[in-house]
Design a protein around this motif. Structure first.
Motif, PDB file in Angstrom:
ATOM      1  N   LEU A  53      13.232  60.798  42.009  1.00 12.55           N
ATOM      2  CA  LEU A  53      12.028  61.290  41.349  1.00 12.55           C
ATOM      3  C   LEU A  53      11.770  62.688  41.887  1.00 12.55           C
ATOM      4  N   LEU A  54      11.716  63.656  41.009  1.00 14.82           N
ATOM      5  CA  LEU A  54      11.528  65.048  41.426  1.00 14.82           C
ATOM      6  C   LEU A  54      10.450  65.702  40.572  1.00 14.82           C
ATOM      7  N   THR A  55       9.521  66.328  41.235  1.00 13.05           N
ATOM      8  CA  THR A  55       8.568  67.206  40.556  1.00 13.05           C
ATOM      9  C   THR A  55       8.733  68.582  41.171  1.00 13.05           C
ATOM     10  N   VAL A  56       9.119  69.559  40.357  1.00 13.26           N
ATOM     11  CA  VAL A  56       9.355  70.912  40.842  1.00 13.26           C
ATOM     12  C   VAL A  56       8.418  71.884  40.142  1.00 13.26           C
ATOM     13  N   GLN A  91      24.244  71.894  29.293  1.00 13.82           N
ATOM     14  CA  GLN A  91      23.868  70.537  29.678  1.00 13.82           C
ATOM     15  C   GLN A  91      23.104  70.553  30.999  1.00 13.82           C
ATOM     16  N   VAL A  92      21.907  69.976  31.006  1.00 13.69           N
ATOM     17  CA  VAL A  92      21.073  69.902  32.205  1.00 13.69           C
ATOM     18  C   VAL A  92      20.385  68.546  32.270  1.00 13.69           C
ATOM     19  N   SER A  93      19.792  68.257  33.416  1.00 13.85           N
ATOM     20  CA  SER A  93      18.996  67.035  33.578  1.00 13.85           C
ATOM     21  C   SER A  93      17.629  67.201  32.935  1.00 13.85           C
ATOM     22  N   SER A  94      17.065  68.399  33.035  1.00 14.49           N
ATOM     23  CA  SER A  94      15.770  68.714  32.437  1.00 14.49           C
ATOM     24  C   SER A  94      15.711  70.204  32.146  1.00 14.49           C
ATOM     25  N   GLY A  95      15.309  70.549  30.929  1.00 16.27           N
ATOM     26  CA  GLY A  95      15.205  71.953  30.561  1.00 16.27           C
ATOM     27  C   GLY A  95      14.009  72.626  31.205  1.00 16.27           C
ATOM     28  N   MET A  96      14.113  73.928  31.377  1.00 13.88           N
ATOM     29  CA  MET A  96      13.007  74.714  31.930  1.00 13.88           C
ATOM     30  C   MET A  96      12.164  75.273  30.792  1.00 13.88           C
ATOM     31  N   MET A  97      10.886  75.368  31.041  1.00 10.89           N
ATOM     32  CA  MET A  97       9.972  75.906  30.038  1.00 10.89           C
ATOM     33  C   MET A  97      10.076  77.428  29.973  1.00 10.89           C
ATOM     34  N   ALA A  98       9.602  77.971  28.869  1.00 10.51           N
ATOM     35  CA  ALA A  98       9.602  79.424  28.678  1.00 10.51           C
ATOM     36  C   ALA A  98       8.351  80.030  29.290  1.00 10.51           C
ATOM     37  N   ASN A  99       8.467  81.279  29.700  1.00 13.36           N
ATOM     38  CA  ASN A  99       7.342  82.037  30.236  1.00 13.36           C
ATOM     39  C   ASN A  99       7.232  83.316  29.415  1.00 13.36           C
ATOM     40  N   PRO A 100       6.523  83.265  28.271  1.00 14.70           N
ATOM     41  CA  PRO A 100       6.527  84.378  27.324  1.00 14.70           C
ATOM     42  C   PRO A 100       6.073  85.717  27.880  1.00 14.70           C
ATOM     43  N   ASN A 101       5.138  85.712  28.830  1.00 13.78           N
ATOM     44  CA  ASN A 101       4.683  87.011  29.342  1.00 13.78           C
ATOM     45  C   ASN A 101       5.376  87.404  30.644  1.00 13.78           C
ATOM     46  N   HIS A 102       6.346  86.559  31.107  1.00  5.97           N
ATOM     47  CA  HIS A 102       7.121  86.837  32.324  1.00  5.97           C
ATOM     48  C   HIS A 102       6.245  87.044  33.546  1.00  5.97           C
ATOM     49  N   GLN A 104       2.974  85.332  36.152  1.00  6.35           N
ATOM     50  CA  GLN A 104       1.833  84.579  36.638  1.00  6.35           C
ATOM     51  C   GLN A 104       1.654  83.192  36.033  1.00  6.35           C
ATOM     52  N   THR A 105       2.700  82.463  35.802  1.00  4.63           N
ATOM     53  CA  THR A 105       2.569  81.126  35.245  1.00  4.63           C
ATOM     54  C   THR A 105       3.381  80.154  36.079  1.00  4.63           C
ATOM     55  N   ILE A 106       2.699  79.258  36.799  1.00  4.57           N
ATOM     56  CA  ILE A 106       3.424  78.199  37.494  1.00  4.57           C
ATOM     57  C   ILE A 106       3.641  77.074  36.495  1.00  4.57           C
ATOM     58  N   MET A 107       4.895  76.716  36.290  1.00  6.33           N
ATOM     59  CA  MET A 107       5.252  75.630  35.387  1.00  6.33           C
ATOM     60  C   MET A 107       5.709  74.444  36.226  1.00  6.33           C
ATOM     61  N   ASN A 108       5.823  73.288  35.606  1.00  8.57           N
ATOM     62  CA  ASN A 108       6.142  72.083  36.342  1.00  8.57           C
ATOM     63  C   ASN A 108       7.104  71.224  35.540  1.00  8.57           C
ATOM     64  N   ASN A 109       8.161  70.750  36.181  1.00  9.65           N
ATOM     65  CA  ASN A 109       9.091  69.797  35.571  1.00  9.65           C
ATOM     66  C   ASN A 109       9.120  68.533  36.413  1.00  9.65           C
ATOM     67  N   THR A 110       9.199  67.393  35.749  1.00  9.67           N
ATOM     68  CA  THR A 110       9.375  66.122  36.430  1.00  9.67           C
ATOM     69  C   THR A 110      10.675  65.505  35.938  1.00  9.67           C
ATOM     70  N   LEU A 111      11.549  65.145  36.872  1.00  7.29           N
ATOM     71  CA  LEU A 111      12.843  64.581  36.557  1.00  7.29           C
ATOM     72  C   LEU A 111      12.975  63.222  37.231  1.00  7.29           C
ATOM     73  N   MET A 112      13.639  62.287  36.560  1.00  4.23           N
ATOM     74  CA  MET A 112      13.932  60.972  37.129  1.00  4.23           C
ATOM     75  C   MET A 112      15.362  60.595  36.769  1.00  4.23           C
ATOM     76  N   PHE A 113      16.021  59.902  37.683  1.00  2.00           N
ATOM     77  CA  PHE A 113      17.364  59.395  37.396  1.00  2.00           C
ATOM     78  C   PHE A 113      17.675  58.249  38.342  1.00  2.00           C
ATOM     79  N   THR A 164       7.934  68.009  45.123  1.00  5.21           N
ATOM     80  CA  THR A 164       8.141  66.752  45.831  1.00  5.21           C
ATOM     81  C   THR A 164       9.401  66.066  45.322  1.00  5.21           C
ATOM     82  N   TYR A 165      10.195  65.568  46.259  1.00  2.00           N
ATOM     83  CA  TYR A 165      11.450  64.888  45.938  1.00  2.00           C
ATOM     84  C   TYR A 165      11.429  63.521  46.633  1.00  2.00           C
ATOM     85  N   VAL A 166      11.662  62.456  45.868  1.00  2.00           N
ATOM     86  CA  VAL A 166      11.653  61.091  46.383  1.00  2.00           C
ATOM     87  C   VAL A 166      12.985  60.424  46.038  1.00  2.00           C
TER      88      VAL A 166
END
Length: 172
Positions: A53-56, A91-102, A104-113, A164-166
């Motif tokens: 379980l990963l939240t980055v 090919q990835v486990s989880s795609g990254m979101m776009a940051n249109p203005n490049h 000041q935006t903290i984004m968050n991905n949650t991955l499970m496997f 966090t990585y579990v």
């Protein structure tokens, strides 16, 4: 609580949380290890599964998706943890979101496997970031926002975060 290897019981849990900033320039069509995101576990049973379980939290300078995060066991890509091959798509486990203005935006991905490592030896699970082949390097910051010029931001309206990585051993 005794586990005795009973099916579907949680045997052990390892967890790591980091609030330190990690930054890198990720080359075109490369896989770069995120140095602050790894976790080790030694399964008690060779038949156990390990639930990852990963939240980055991150920011990067892509105005379209164009990349993602990938699970690795040691230096081996977990091929069952990525999307299937199709045409020229990456090919990835989880795609990254776009940051249109490049900026000041903290984004968050949650991955499970759920991995079946088949060993009782210590395993280190890692995460790599992938920048698809777009002809240039991309700057990524983990656990913080980046400024418009690609440096780590320190403006009053920019944030810092945690990742966090579990790794949870589950008796099969």
């Amino acid at each position: 609580m005794a586990f005795h290897g009973s099916s579907n019981n949680i045997v052990q849990v390892k967890s790591t949380t980091t609030n330190s900033i990690w930054t890198a320039s990720v080359g075109s069509n490369t896989y770069t290890e995120v140095g602050s995101l790894n976790i080790s576990i030694a399964p008690k049973f060779s038949t156990s599964n390990v639930l990852l379980l990963l939240t980055v939290s991150y920011d990067w300078d892509r105005d379209n998706g164009g990349g993602g995060f990938i699970f690795y066991r040691g230096n081996t890509k977990l091929t069952n943890a990525i999307g299937n091959s199709y045409s020229n798509m990456y090919q990835v486990s989880s795609g990254m979101m776009a940051n249109p203005n490049h900026d000041q935006t903290i984004m968050n991905n949650t991955l499970m496997f759920l991995d079946g490592p088949g060993t009782t030896s210590s395993i280190t699970y890692k995460v790599r970031v992938h920048n698809c082949n777009d002809g240039g390097n991309r700057r990524i910051v983990v656990n913080g926002a980046r400024a418009g010029n690609g440096t780590i931001s320190n403006q009053w309206d920019d944030g810092r975060a945690i990742s966090t990585y579990v790794a949870m051993e589950i008796a099969a």
